[in-house]
Design a protein around this motif. Structure first.
Motif, PDB file in Angstrom:
ATOM      1  N   ALA A  14      29.557  40.483  42.589  1.00  0.00           N
ATOM      2  CA  ALA A  14      30.274  39.768  41.532  1.00  0.00           C
ATOM      3  C   ALA A  14      31.386  40.631  40.939  1.00  0.00           C
ATOM      4  CB  ALA A  14      29.293  39.348  40.430  1.00  0.00           C
ATOM      5  N   LEU A  15      31.107  41.918  40.749  1.00  0.00           N
ATOM      6  CA  LEU A  15      32.114  42.832  40.209  1.00  0.00           C
ATOM      7  C   LEU A  15      33.295  42.984  41.167  1.00  0.00           C
ATOM      8  CD1 LEU A  15      29.767  45.597  38.755  1.00  0.00           C
ATOM      9  CD2 LEU A  15      31.224  44.048  37.426  1.00  0.00           C
ATOM     10  N   LEU A  16      33.009  43.061  42.444  1.00  0.00           N
ATOM     11  CA  LEU A  16      34.075  43.216  43.438  1.00  0.00           C
ATOM     12  C   LEU A  16      34.951  41.965  43.498  1.00  0.00           C
ATOM     13  CD1 LEU A  16      32.132  45.013  46.308  1.00  0.00           C
ATOM     14  CD2 LEU A  16      33.864  46.014  44.797  1.00  0.00           C
ATOM     15  N   LEU A  17      34.325  40.802  43.478  1.00  0.00           N
ATOM     16  CA  LEU A  17      35.088  39.552  43.500  1.00  0.00           C
ATOM     17  C   LEU A  17      35.973  39.433  42.263  1.00  0.00           C
ATOM     18  CD1 LEU A  17      32.405  37.042  44.835  1.00  0.00           C
ATOM     19  CD2 LEU A  17      34.406  37.911  46.053  1.00  0.00           C
ATOM     20  N   ALA A  18      35.426  39.809  41.124  1.00  0.00           N
ATOM     21  CA  ALA A  18      36.214  39.761  39.891  1.00  0.00           C
ATOM     22  C   ALA A  18      37.365  40.756  39.937  1.00  0.00           C
ATOM     23  CB  ALA A  18      35.315  40.053  38.684  1.00  0.00           C
ATOM     24  N   ALA A  19      37.103  41.934  40.500  1.00  0.00           N
ATOM     25  CA  ALA A  19      38.159  42.945  40.607  1.00  0.00           C
ATOM     26  C   ALA A  19      39.292  42.459  41.505  1.00  0.00           C
ATOM     27  CB  ALA A  19      37.582  44.250  41.142  1.00  0.00           C
ATOM     28  N   VAL A  20      38.948  41.824  42.625  1.00  0.00           N
ATOM     29  CA  VAL A  20      39.978  41.289  43.524  1.00  0.00           C
ATOM     30  C   VAL A  20      40.842  40.269  42.783  1.00  0.00           C
ATOM     31  CG1 VAL A  20      40.365  39.857  45.560  1.00  0.00           C
ATOM     32  CG2 VAL A  20      38.702  41.711  45.649  1.00  0.00           C
ATOM     33  N   GLU A  21      40.212  39.367  42.053  1.00  0.00           N
ATOM     34  CA  GLU A  21      40.954  38.352  41.305  1.00  0.00           C
ATOM     35  C   GLU A  21      41.871  38.980  40.265  1.00  0.00           C
ATOM     36  OE1 GLU A  21      38.048  35.761  39.662  1.00  0.00           O
ATOM     37  OE2 GLU A  21      37.534  34.814  41.579  1.00  0.00           O
ATOM     38  N   GLN A  22      41.379  40.001  39.580  1.00  0.00           N
ATOM     39  CA  GLN A  22      42.177  40.656  38.553  1.00  0.00           C
ATOM     40  C   GLN A  22      43.338  41.450  39.157  1.00  0.00           C
ATOM     41  OE1 GLN A  22      41.922  40.324  35.137  1.00  0.00           O
ATOM     42  NE2 GLN A  22      40.517  38.682  35.760  1.00  0.00           N
ATOM     43  N   ILE A  23      43.109  42.061  40.311  1.00  0.00           N
ATOM     44  CA  ILE A  23      44.188  42.789  40.984  1.00  0.00           C
ATOM     45  C   ILE A  23      45.287  41.824  41.399  1.00  0.00           C
ATOM     46  CG2 ILE A  23      44.800  44.095  43.064  1.00  0.00           C
ATOM     47  CD1 ILE A  23      41.975  45.355  42.887  1.00  0.00           C
ATOM     48  N   GLU A  24      44.895  40.682  41.958  1.00  0.00           N
ATOM     49  CA  GLU A  24      45.886  39.689  42.385  1.00  0.00           C
ATOM     50  C   GLU A  24      46.663  39.145  41.195  1.00  0.00           C
ATOM     51  OE1 GLU A  24      43.424  36.945  44.523  1.00  0.00           O
ATOM     52  OE2 GLU A  24      43.842  37.911  46.450  1.00  0.00           O
ATOM     53  N   GLU A  25      46.009  39.041  40.052  1.00  0.00           N
ATOM     54  CA  GLU A  25      46.668  38.490  38.866  1.00  0.00           C
ATOM     55  C   GLU A  25      47.521  39.523  38.138  1.00  0.00           C
ATOM     56  OE1 GLU A  25      45.414  36.766  34.454  1.00  0.00           O
ATOM     57  OE2 GLU A  25      44.018  36.546  36.136  1.00  0.00           O
ATOM     58  N   ARG A  26      47.011  40.764  37.998  1.00  0.00           N
ATOM     59  CA  ARG A  26      47.667  41.759  37.168  1.00  0.00           C
ATOM     60  C   ARG A  26      48.360  42.880  37.941  1.00  0.00           C
ATOM     61  NH1 ARG A  26      45.275  41.196  32.012  1.00  0.00           N
ATOM     62  NH2 ARG A  26      43.436  39.837  32.042  1.00  0.00           N
ATOM     63  N   GLY A  27      47.896  43.114  39.170  1.00  0.00           N
ATOM     64  CA  GLY A  27      48.378  44.274  39.906  1.00  0.00           C
ATOM     65  C   GLY A  27      47.487  45.471  39.643  1.00  0.00           C
ATOM     66  N   ILE A  28      47.506  46.431  40.547  1.00  0.00           N
ATOM     67  CA  ILE A  28      46.621  47.590  40.419  1.00  0.00           C
ATOM     68  C   ILE A  28      47.002  48.465  39.245  1.00  0.00           C
ATOM     69  CG2 ILE A  28      45.934  49.758  41.546  1.00  0.00           C
ATOM     70  CD1 ILE A  28      45.988  48.248  44.208  1.00  0.00           C
ATOM     71  N   ALA A  29      48.289  48.701  39.051  1.00  0.00           N
ATOM     72  CA  ALA A  29      48.733  49.607  37.987  1.00  0.00           C
ATOM     73  C   ALA A  29      48.305  49.124  36.608  1.00  0.00           C
ATOM     74  CB  ALA A  29      50.253  49.772  38.038  1.00  0.00           C
ATOM     75  N   ALA A  30      48.354  47.816  36.386  1.00  0.00           N
ATOM     76  CA  ALA A  30      48.026  47.265  35.061  1.00  0.00           C
ATOM     77  C   ALA A  30      46.540  46.980  34.884  1.00  0.00           C
ATOM     78  CB  ALA A  30      48.824  45.988  34.821  1.00  0.00           C
ATOM     79  N   LEU A  31      45.783  47.020  35.962  1.00  0.00           N
ATOM     80  CA  LEU A  31      44.363  46.696  35.883  1.00  0.00           C
ATOM     81  C   LEU A  31      43.598  47.691  35.018  1.00  0.00           C
ATOM     82  CD1 LEU A  31      41.989  44.921  37.048  1.00  0.00           C
ATOM     83  CD2 LEU A  31      41.714  46.744  38.744  1.00  0.00           C
ATOM     84  N   ARG A  32      42.710  47.174  34.195  1.00  0.00           N
ATOM     85  CA  ARG A  32      41.811  48.005  33.393  1.00  0.00           C
ATOM     86  C   ARG A  32      40.360  47.622  33.692  1.00  0.00           C
ATOM     87  NH1 ARG A  32      43.854  46.214  27.643  1.00  0.00           N
ATOM     88  NH2 ARG A  32      43.400  44.257  28.749  1.00  0.00           N
ATOM     89  N   ILE A  33      39.485  48.579  33.509  1.00  0.00           N
ATOM     90  CA  ILE A  33      38.053  48.297  33.666  1.00  0.00           C
ATOM     91  C   ILE A  33      37.648  47.130  32.770  1.00  0.00           C
ATOM     92  CG2 ILE A  33      35.740  49.176  33.182  1.00  0.00           C
ATOM     93  CD1 ILE A  33      36.824  50.298  35.739  1.00  0.00           C
ATOM     94  N   SER A  34      38.193  47.078  31.566  1.00  0.00           N
ATOM     95  CA  SER A  34      37.838  46.021  30.616  1.00  0.00           C
ATOM     96  C   SER A  34      38.248  44.641  31.113  1.00  0.00           C
ATOM     97  CB  SER A  34      38.479  46.295  29.257  1.00  0.00           C
ATOM     98  OG  SER A  34      39.892  46.349  29.358  1.00  0.00           O
ATOM     99  N   ASP A  35      39.287  44.556  31.942  1.00  0.00           N
ATOM    100  CA  ASP A  35      39.700  43.254  32.486  1.00  0.00           C
ATOM    101  C   ASP A  35      38.597  42.678  33.367  1.00  0.00           C
ATOM    102  OD1 ASP A  35      42.257  43.393  31.295  1.00  0.00           O
ATOM    103  OD2 ASP A  35      43.009  44.595  32.966  1.00  0.00           O
ATOM    104  N   VAL A  36      38.022  43.522  34.202  1.00  0.00           N
ATOM    105  CA  VAL A  36      36.948  43.078  35.086  1.00  0.00           C
ATOM    106  C   VAL A  36      35.702  42.743  34.274  1.00  0.00           C
ATOM    107  CG1 VAL A  36      35.467  43.739  37.027  1.00  0.00           C
ATOM    108  CG2 VAL A  36      37.870  44.457  36.982  1.00  0.00           C
ATOM    109  N   ALA A  37      35.387  43.588  33.312  1.00  0.00           N
ATOM    110  CA  ALA A  37      34.209  43.345  32.476  1.00  0.00           C
ATOM    111  C   ALA A  37      34.334  42.037  31.708  1.00  0.00           C
ATOM    112  CB  ALA A  37      34.020  44.512  31.507  1.00  0.00           C
ATOM    113  N   THR A  38      35.489  41.807  31.122  1.00  0.00           N
ATOM    114  CA  THR A  38      35.706  40.586  30.338  1.00  0.00           C
ATOM    115  C   THR A  38      35.611  39.345  31.209  1.00  0.00           C
ATOM    116  OG1 THR A  38      37.123  41.772  28.771  1.00  0.00           O
ATOM    117  CG2 THR A  38      37.341  39.371  28.856  1.00  0.00           C
ATOM    118  N   ALA A  39      36.144  39.432  32.423  1.00  0.00           N
ATOM    119  CA  ALA A  39      36.120  38.282  33.334  1.00  0.00           C
ATOM    120  C   ALA A  39      34.699  37.829  33.630  1.00  0.00           C
ATOM    121  CB  ALA A  39      36.847  38.627  34.621  1.00  0.00           C
ATOM    122  N   LEU A  40      33.752  38.767  33.612  1.00  0.00           N
ATOM    123  CA  LEU A  40      32.358  38.442  33.917  1.00  0.00           C
ATOM    124  C   LEU A  40      31.472  38.380  32.669  1.00  0.00           C
ATOM    125  CD1 LEU A  40      31.721  40.575  37.131  1.00  0.00           C
ATOM    126  CD2 LEU A  40      32.067  38.103  36.972  1.00  0.00           C
ATOM    127  N   GLY A  41      32.055  38.732  31.531  1.00  0.00           N
ATOM    128  CA  GLY A  41      31.257  38.726  30.319  1.00  0.00           C
ATOM    129  C   GLY A  41      30.222  39.834  30.273  1.00  0.00           C
TER     130      GLY A  41
END
Length: 205
Positions: A14-41
């Motif tokens: 679940a974490l990996l799938l959320a990370a992929v979605e966040q990378i596609e949306e935000r890009g790697i440079a802008a990605l934060r750990i909190s983005d992935v955490a928030t996406a999954l609650g």
């Protein structure tokens, strides 16, 4: 509603799938750990428990996304029918208008790998696997007498370079090249590498 408890493997997935979605949306440079955490609650601490750094999370997410596509490539390679037909299907599937991995994700990964050694090792390994499978497919057809190809590895490299370059152009400059033109160039390149007439390539003989 009670929260569904996931086992370790399911939570990691679940974490990996959320990370992929966040990378596609935000890009790697802008990605934060909190983005992935928030996406999954979930908490940041839970993400860091499974992936101790952002760099390791990104590398694992990238590999997870690409491995699914490599599995699909192996399925195409193992199908029945002529090698020509299987090769054309694989190349079209990998092309930027096909159904392979999101090219935005790949381009993000390539760019970030210039600065992140962990991700660079992952991208190199995945690239080698793609080229090795394509090389094997080309070699099998040559050995079966379907066409002549003196250097399957070189052909795999040239085809991959063309597809990667077209993907960058079509992703960065959408609309600059039509799908029909791109497919025509790819067919021309594959036919040339196999020493075939384009008509024979398209017919799958």
């Amino acid at each position: 509603m009670a929260r569904i408890r996931l086992n370790v493997a399911e939570r990691r997935e679940a974490l990996l799938l959320a990370a992929v979605e966040q990378i596609e949306e935000r890009g790697i440079a802008a990605l934060r750990i909190s983005d992935v955490a928030t996406a999954l609650g979930v908490s940041n601490a839970l993400v860091l428990y499974h992936f101790s750094t952002k760099e390791k999370l990104v590398a694992a997410a990238f590999e997870h996304a690409a491995q699914a596509d490599l599995a699909r490539l192996h399925t195409l390679a193992g199908r029945g029918g002529s090698a020509v037909k299987r090769l054309r299907a694989a190349v079209r599937w990998y092309s930027p208008t096909g159904q392979a991995k999101g090219w935005k994700l790949w381009i993000e990964g390539w760019a970030a790998s210039l600065r992140e050694p962990v991700l660079r090792e992952v991208t190199l390994g995945l690239d080698r696997q793609w080229k090795a499978t394509l090389t094997r497919m080309i070699a099998e057809g040559a050995e079966a007498g379907e066409y002549e190809c003196r250097d399957p590895r070189a052909s795999a490299w040239r085809l991959t370079a063309l597809l990667d370059g077209l993907a960058v152009q079509m992703t960065a400059l959408p609309g600059a090249l039509s799908r029909r033109q791109m497919e025509s160039w790819v067919d021309d390149a594959l036919a040339a590498e196999l020493g075939l007439d384009r008509a024979d390539l398209v017919s799958g003989r």
